[in-house]
Design an enzyme around this catalytic site. Structure first.
Site, PDB file in Angstrom:
ATOM      1  N   CYS A 141       0.819  -1.218   0.000  1.00  0.00           N
ATOM      2  CA  CYS A 141       0.000   0.000   0.000  1.00  0.00           C
ATOM      3  C   CYS A 141       0.848   1.261   0.000  1.00  0.00           C
ATOM      4  O   CYS A 141       0.611   2.194  -0.777  1.00  0.00           O
ATOM      5  CB  CYS A 141      -0.939  -0.003   1.205  1.00  0.00           C
ATOM      6  SG  CYS A 141      -0.119  -0.314   2.776  1.00  0.00           S
ATOM      7  N   HIS A 221      -2.748   5.414   6.397  1.00  0.00           N
ATOM      8  CA  HIS A 221      -1.406   5.963   6.574  1.00  0.00           C
ATOM      9  C   HIS A 221      -1.418   7.439   6.164  1.00  0.00           C
ATOM     10  O   HIS A 221      -2.225   7.856   5.333  1.00  0.00           O
ATOM     11  CB  HIS A 221      -0.399   5.252   5.666  1.00  0.00           C
ATOM     12  CG  HIS A 221      -0.284   3.777   5.863  1.00  0.00           C
ATOM     13  ND1 HIS A 221       0.125   3.212   7.040  1.00  0.00           N
ATOM     14  CD2 HIS A 221      -0.496   2.735   5.017  1.00  0.00           C
ATOM     15  CE1 HIS A 221       0.171   1.884   6.909  1.00  0.00           C
ATOM     16  NE2 HIS A 221      -0.220   1.576   5.695  1.00  0.00           N
TER      17      HIS A 221
END
Lengths: 360, 360
Positions: A141, A221
Site C-alpha cells: 500500500c 497511513h
C-alpha cells in the site's frame, strides 16, 4: 475472453480483491480459498463465491459454509491466482501455483524475491505486460501510494530526490491485537526504511529515502512527502499534474477534510463498498514548492489502494490489455475517482457491480 | 547575587520552571501566581512557594491555599518574571511587567513579537546576554528541539537545508479535552508549518522547512529529521557531534528503546522529577547519512525540554553568566544529561535540589 481468477486468502485484501474482480466485465471469480470458517467465510459464501477450504473442510461444513473444494481445486479452476494470504505464506504457496503452471500474483507483504517482478499499474504495467513474468508481486500500500505520485512527477518535472516520512497506522480497524497505544514509534528505527528500496522494485532509477513512524491509529497511513524536482515548478502546476492522475484524489480546500477520519466518512457517504479509498488522497492545500523542493501530504488507505492494482496486474500477466485500457476498465467498473454516486456509471459507483449477496 | 524570580502561571510549564529555579544555587523563587485554586495551587503551597492569586483571592482561601498577594505584588517582589500563562495571555501581561520595569520571559506559545527577542541557550545565549532585550521569548518545545541539534550540525558540517516532519502529540497527558482519537492529521495542512520560521527567530540564517502532523498520543513529540549538510560526514561522526551536546541524549541501541513510552519509563526509573526528559532524545540507531543527506529520529518531551532554557534565559537577561557557565550550572543543578541517580551530583539527580514539600 473471460478470465477465471481465483483468490487464495479472504481477509482484508482478499475479500476486496474478489469483489473488484467480480465487478470487471472481463473477469470472473473462480472461487476463494480460506483457512478458517469465520464470519468472513460465511460472508464469502453469501456473496456467491465458491469457498475452498485450505485445511479442514469438516470445520467449514460444521460452520454451515459449503465447501467447493480445496486449494488444488481452486488453482486448477483458475487462469490466474491472486495470493492474498498473510505475509510470508505467499512464498510458501508459489510451488503449488507452479505445479499447476498457473500464473500468480502476490501481495506487497512478501519479499520482492517471491516473484519474478514487482508491479504498479502507473509505474511499470507495460513492462510486465510485455515481459514473460508469470509470478508477479503487487507492491504494498505505501509503495503503491508513493509510486503513483512519483511516476508523473518524474515524467513532468524530473525527480532529483525524494524524502518521505510515512506515518503509519498501527493496525487495520479489525486487527484488535495490534498497537501501539499512546505512543509514536520510529518503525523501523533504522533509516532509510525498506519502503524506498521497495519503490525501486517498480521504479529502479528513482532516488528515494523513506522514514517510517507508527502511531495509534487504524484508518489510513499519512505520508509527509518532499520531492526535490529537477526543474522549476509552481504549486498550481504540480496540483494539476497530480489531479490529472486517475488514482490520485486531490482533496479540495472547500471540502474541509482534516484527516483520515473525514476521508473515510466521505467515502462512506459516497456509498463506497466498505468505505474504501482506492485513490491516494493528496491535500490540495498542502502542495507547496520552496525553490525546487516540493512538499505535500497524502493519506493512503492501506486496506484498499492496492485493489485496483491487483485487477490491472491480472490483465498485465494475461496479456489482455495495455496499461491505459486496463486502468480505464478497472476504474470504471469500480468507480475509482468518482465520489458522487450520481456522477457517471451508477452501476459501478453504487456498488451494484459488486458480487451480489446470496441473501438478496 | 541571588536572583529573585517570579513565576506567573503554574500549569504544565510553570510548575516545572519553578522547581528548576528553586534548584539553582543562584536563584530563589519569589513566588508563583495562579488564576484557579485547583490541585496544582495546593501543591504549590505545599512545596513552599508563595502563592499569589491573579483574580479571586477568596476562592484560594476557601480552598485552603494561603494567598501571599496578587500579581502586582509578585512582580514587585521579583528581579525577573517568567510568564508561563497559556498562549496569548503572555502578550496581555507584558504591560504589567513593563509598568514595574521588570524584565520578563515568555513562552513559545506566544507570537514572536510578544518580546524583543527569542531565545535558545544553544543557539543565541550570548547574543541575548550581550544585547539589551529585557522581554525575551523562550522558543517552543519543538523549536528548542530543532535548534539544539541544528546549531552544532551547522557549526561542524554546515547546514544547506533542513526538512523535518514533526509528529506531534495531540495533547499533554493531563489535557483531557484534547484529540485526535484514532486519526492522523496534517496540522497545519499548509506547508511549511510555522516551526521552520520559528527556528529562524533564533537561527535566522538557516534554511528549514517543516511539516506538522498530529496523532493520538500524549507522551512526547517525534521528529523525523533530514539535514542536507554542506560537507561530507559519516554517521559515526555525526553521532559523536550530537553526543557531545549536553542537552542531547543519544539513545544507545543496547537500551532497546522503542519509543516515547520507553523513554518516559527510563526517566521515571532514573528518579527524574515528574519523569521529565529535558534533553532531545536522538535514536543512535537512526542516524544515517546518504550522500550529504543526514537523517535521524528524535523525541521531544513537550512538557519539559524548555525548562532548562528558561533558567538559562534568566541569567542571560540578568547578565549574570555567559552561555557555557549558565548551561553547566543549570544542568548540574537539575541533573540534565544524567540518568543514573548514583552518577555525579546526587543532590540534583535525585531531585533533592527541588523545593522541599511543606509536608516533609
Amino acid at each position: 475472453m473471460m478470465l477465471r481468477v481465483g483468490v487464495n486468502g479472504y481477509g482484508t485484501i482478499g475479500k476486496r480483491v474478489a469483489d473488484a474482480l467480480a465487478a470487471q466485465p472481463d473477469m470472473t471469480v473462480s472461487g476463494v480459498a480460506k483457512t478458517t470458517p469465520n464470519f468472513e467465510a460465511t460472508a464469502a459464501h453469501r456473496r456467491g463465491y465458491a469457498v475452498h477450504a485450505i485445511d479442514d473442510a469438516a470445520a467449514f461444513a460444521a460452520a454451515d459454509v459449503p465447501v467447493a473444494g480445496d486449494l488444488d481445486d481452486l488453482v486448477a479452476a483458475s487462469d490466474v491466482v491472486i495470493d492474498c494470504t498473510p505475509a510470508g505464506i505467499g512464498a510458501q504457496n508459489r510451488e503449488i501455483y507452479e505445479a499447476h503452471d498457473t500464473p500468480a500474483l502476490y501481495q506487497g507483504g512478501e519479499d520482492a524475491d517471491v516473484a519474478d517482478a514487482s508491479f504498479n499499474a502507473r509505474a511499470n504495467y507495460d513492462e510486465i505486460a510485455n515481459g514473460d513474468a508469470e509470478h508477479v508481486r503487487v507492491v504494498s500500500c505505501n509503495t503503491t501510494g508513493l509510486s503513483r505520485v512519483l511516476t508523473p512527477l518524474d515524467e513532468v518535472y524530473g525527480v532529483e530526490k525524494t524524502r518521505a516520512t510515512l506515518v503509519r497506522r498501527g493496525g487495520d480497524p479489525s486487527q484488535s491485537d495490534r498497537g501501539p497505544i499512546n505512543d509514536i514509534l520510529p518503525d523501523p528505527v533504522t533509516v532509510p526504511s525498506h519502503h524506498g528500496p521497495d519503490v525501486n522494485t517498480v521504479l529502479p532509477d528513482l532516488a528515494v529515502d523513506t522514514m517510517g513512524v507508527t502511531v495509534p491509529a487504524t484508518l489510513m497511513h499519512l505520508h509527509s512527502v518532499n520531492v526535490t524536482l529537477e526543474s522549476d515548478a509552481d504549486a498550481d502546476a504540480v496540483r494539476e499534474t497530480l489531479a490529472d492522475e486517475s488514482r490520485v484524489f486531490v482533496v479540495p480546500e472547500h471540502a474541509r477534510v482534516a484527516g483520515p477520519g473525514h476521508l473515510k466518512e466521505l467515502a462512506k457517504d459516497a456509498g463506497r463498498p466498505r468505505g474504501d479509498l482506492w485513490e491516494n488522497c493528496v491535500w490540495g492545500a498542502s502542495i507547496a514548492v520552496e525553490g525546487r523542493d516540493l512538499y505535500f501530504f497524502q493519506a493512503i488507505h492501506q486496506e484498499s489502494d492496492v485493489v485496483p492494482e491487483n485487477v490491472d496486474a491480472v490483465r498485465a500477466i494475461a496479456g489482455d490489455a495495455d496499461a491505459a485500457e486496463s486502468v480505464v476498465r478497472t476504474n470504471r467498473a469500480l468507480g475509482v475517482g468518482r465520489f458522487d454516486p450520481t456522477d457517471g456509471d451508477a452501476t459501478a459507483a453504487d456498488g451494484r457491480g459488486m458480487a451480489a449477496s446470496a441473501d438478496d
